[in-house]
Design a protein around this motif. Sequence first.
Motif, short mmCIF file in Angstrom:
data_model
loop_
_atom_site.label_atom_id
_atom_site.label_comp_id
_atom_site.label_asym_id
_atom_site.label_seq_id
_atom_site.Cartn_x
_atom_site.Cartn_y
_atom_site.Cartn_z
N ARG A 1 0.84 -1.21 0.00
CA ARG A 1 0.00 0.00 0.00
C ARG A 1 0.87 1.25 0.00
NH1 ARG A 1 -3.18 -2.99 3.45
NH2 ARG A 1 -2.30 -1.99 5.29
N SER A 2 1.95 1.25 0.81
CA SER A 2 2.85 2.40 0.81
C SER A 2 3.55 2.56 -0.52
CB SER A 2 3.91 2.26 1.92
OG SER A 2 3.31 2.38 3.18
N LEU A 3 3.94 1.43 -1.11
CA LEU A 3 4.63 1.47 -2.40
C LEU A 3 3.74 2.10 -3.46
CD1 LEU A 3 6.97 0.73 -4.24
CD2 LEU A 3 6.07 -1.57 -4.40
N SER A 4 2.45 1.80 -3.40
CA SER A 4 1.54 2.36 -4.40
C SER A 4 1.23 3.83 -4.11
CB SER A 4 0.24 1.55 -4.43
OG SER A 4 -0.51 1.81 -3.27
N GLY A 5 1.75 4.35 -3.01
CA GLY A 5 1.66 5.78 -2.77
C GLY A 5 0.58 6.21 -1.80
N ARG A 6 -0.09 5.26 -1.15
CA ARG A 6 -1.19 5.63 -0.25
C ARG A 6 -0.71 6.50 0.92
NH1 ARG A 6 -5.28 1.41 -0.47
NH2 ARG A 6 -5.78 1.73 1.71
N TRP B 1 -1.66 -2.94 20.14
CA TRP B 1 -2.28 -3.19 18.83
C TRP B 1 -3.78 -3.02 18.90
CZ3 TRP B 1 -0.92 -3.55 13.95
CH2 TRP B 1 -1.75 -4.20 13.04
N HIS B 2 -4.34 -2.12 18.11
CA HIS B 2 -5.79 -1.99 18.07
C HIS B 2 -6.29 -1.79 16.64
CE1 HIS B 2 -4.32 2.21 18.58
NE2 HIS B 2 -5.12 2.37 17.56
N ALA B 3 -5.36 -1.79 15.70
CA ALA B 3 -5.76 -1.51 14.31
C ALA B 3 -6.23 -2.79 13.65
CB ALA B 3 -4.57 -0.96 13.53
N HIS B 4 -6.92 -2.61 12.54
CA HIS B 4 -7.24 -3.78 11.74
C HIS B 4 -7.04 -3.46 10.29
CE1 HIS B 4 -10.61 -3.15 14.76
NE2 HIS B 4 -10.38 -2.01 14.20
N GLY B 5 -6.24 -4.29 9.67
CA GLY B 5 -6.16 -4.38 8.23
C GLY B 5 -5.72 -3.14 7.48
N GLU B 6 -6.63 -2.66 6.65
CA GLU B 6 -6.25 -1.81 5.53
C GLU B 6 -5.68 -0.45 5.90
OE1 GLU B 6 -6.47 -3.14 2.22
OE2 GLU B 6 -6.52 -4.73 3.72
N ASP B 7 -5.96 0.03 7.12
CA ASP B 7 -5.55 1.40 7.43
C ASP B 7 -4.12 1.53 7.89
OD1 ASP B 7 -8.03 2.21 6.84
OD2 ASP B 7 -8.77 2.22 8.90
N VAL B 8 -3.51 0.41 8.22
CA VAL B 8 -2.19 0.47 8.86
C VAL B 8 -1.13 0.99 7.89
CG1 VAL B 8 -0.42 -0.91 9.95
CG2 VAL B 8 -2.82 -1.38 10.39
N ILE B 9 -0.26 1.85 8.39
CA ILE B 9 0.84 2.39 7.58
C ILE B 9 2.13 1.77 8.07
CG2 ILE B 9 2.13 4.47 6.98
CD1 ILE B 9 -0.54 6.00 7.68
N LEU B 10 2.84 1.10 7.18
CA LEU B 10 4.06 0.39 7.59
C LEU B 10 5.19 1.40 7.79
CD1 LEU B 10 4.76 -2.61 8.07
CD2 LEU B 10 5.94 -2.55 5.90
N ALA B 11 5.21 2.02 8.97
CA ALA B 11 6.12 3.14 9.17
C ALA B 11 7.45 2.70 9.74
CB ALA B 11 5.48 4.15 10.11
N ARG B 12 8.44 3.52 9.49
CA ARG B 12 9.74 3.35 10.11
C ARG B 12 9.87 4.36 11.24
NH1 ARG B 12 14.16 2.24 5.61
NH2 ARG B 12 13.13 0.49 4.63
N GLU B 13 10.87 4.14 12.09
CA GLU B 13 11.12 5.06 13.20
C GLU B 13 11.27 6.50 12.68
OE1 GLU B 13 10.90 6.28 16.63
OE2 GLU B 13 10.63 4.13 16.31
N ARG B 14 11.96 6.63 11.55
CA ARG B 14 12.17 7.93 10.90
C ARG B 14 10.83 8.63 10.60
NH1 ARG B 14 12.74 10.28 6.05
NH2 ARG B 14 11.64 8.74 4.80
#
Length: 454
Positions: free
Chosen positions: A148-153, A381-394
């Motif tokens: 999802r991040s790769l596609s620019g979301r 953890w309380h999120a589910h599925g599609e909304d999560v953003i695979l973030a880095r510490e940066r």
Amino acid sequence: NPAARTPDVIAAIATAPGRGGIGVVRVSGASLSEFASALCGRTPQPRRAMFSAFRDAAGAAIDEGILLHFPAPASFTGEDVLELQGHGGPVVMQMLLARCLELGARLAEPGEFTRRAFLNGKLDLAQAESVADLIEASTAAAARSAVRSLSGRFSEEIHRIVDALVDLRMLVEATLDFPEEEIEFLERARAMPRLEDIRARLESVLDRARQGALLRSGLNVVLVGEPNVGKSSLLNQLAGEDRAIVTDIAGTTRDALRETIQIEGIPLHIIDTAGLRETADTVERIGIERTWREIERADVILRLVDASAAVTDTTPESIDARLPQGVERITVVNKIDLAGLAAGRIEEPVEPSGRICLQVSAKRGTGIDLVRAELLRIAGWHAHGEDVILARERHLHALRAALAHVESAAAQSAALELFAEELRLAQESLGEITGEFTADDLLGVIFSRFCIGK
Ligand code: GDP
Ligand code: ZN
């Protein structure tokens, strides 16, 4: 055009080392038609698979396979790209690579293809990072989030917040020259509600990014308990059907001291202290010391005791004394089926207060949900599925900084200049995520962590 400064041709083996049906050598540079015809004796048509021999300088075939030519700018890097799909043996791949170097390419640095894609505007920095995150994802949920991040979301969301900041900034800066109208202006332009909207959006992104950071790095769990208390049984139950998936993937090698399972897509890195025996063997001792350093980074300690053995715990003092303090601890009382106890969650009244005690049967699978829920609670953890953003510490750092500036702006509503300045700083922080305001040395750090050929 930054590519004009780096016109040299780079090449690397893009497939994983070892033997495989197909191996790919990738080449990127300013203009590669001649390169291709020197290699194959013919010029390939753009984006058409061309079956051909790959020839050495004397014209002898090194291998035969498919050549693909992606002319600039319609390629991954934005430059001319050649893909040589040969047979996936380490020797033949090395020979093909050597031939490319002979034709004038140099060996690509780690992440250099992606770096060029970034410099040529094919990807922004958050997208480039998600390429590496996708390759490194240790669970399916993390992989989906990386795509999802790769596609620019993620980037789009950041851009929309930046746009809102810029709009507000322009309004504010336009009135800086008319100080007597400041307060009235802020009301008329609905500046404060707009700022609040930006703040709420930032908070939402930050929350989802925090969840994604969990997906990316997971939770470090230290398992304490004597032999036969049921540690392996508990891990099997926790992992459920996903366990086979995790441990069967080549490359996720297990050693005696640690393994990774997943719960709801969150990797749990489990270190079993039962492996931490006193030993005279030097190699083993080195491994054990390394494990201790990981234990120091534990997020939670799971201590198993045996209900049927009247809940005595004989963990050696030497291990107990070295376990990190101030980390959440859960006591799991296992084998309740043998002791005639019911599954349940008990908050121990003894000090340190709030310590959690769970009664389970790993063999029967009763109470396992309680353990799972407790671990997820500790993870936050309380999120589910599609909304999560695979973030880095940066990314988290930049989002927190942006949020702090927006909050300072809200506190500065009586001083328009400071208000505008805080908005500018918030915008700059967000620009670090997508790479608009990123120092060269940081780029070096980010791309050097990629694998070669990516
Ligand atoms: P470990 O050495 O701590 O990893 O323990 P294992 O998971 O290998 O279990 C040791 C033995 O205890 C095995 O025979 C398991 O079947 C048994 N065991 C594990 N959990 C339970 C339980 O909840 N109830 C009963 N009755 N037996 C269990
Ligand atoms: Zn075991």
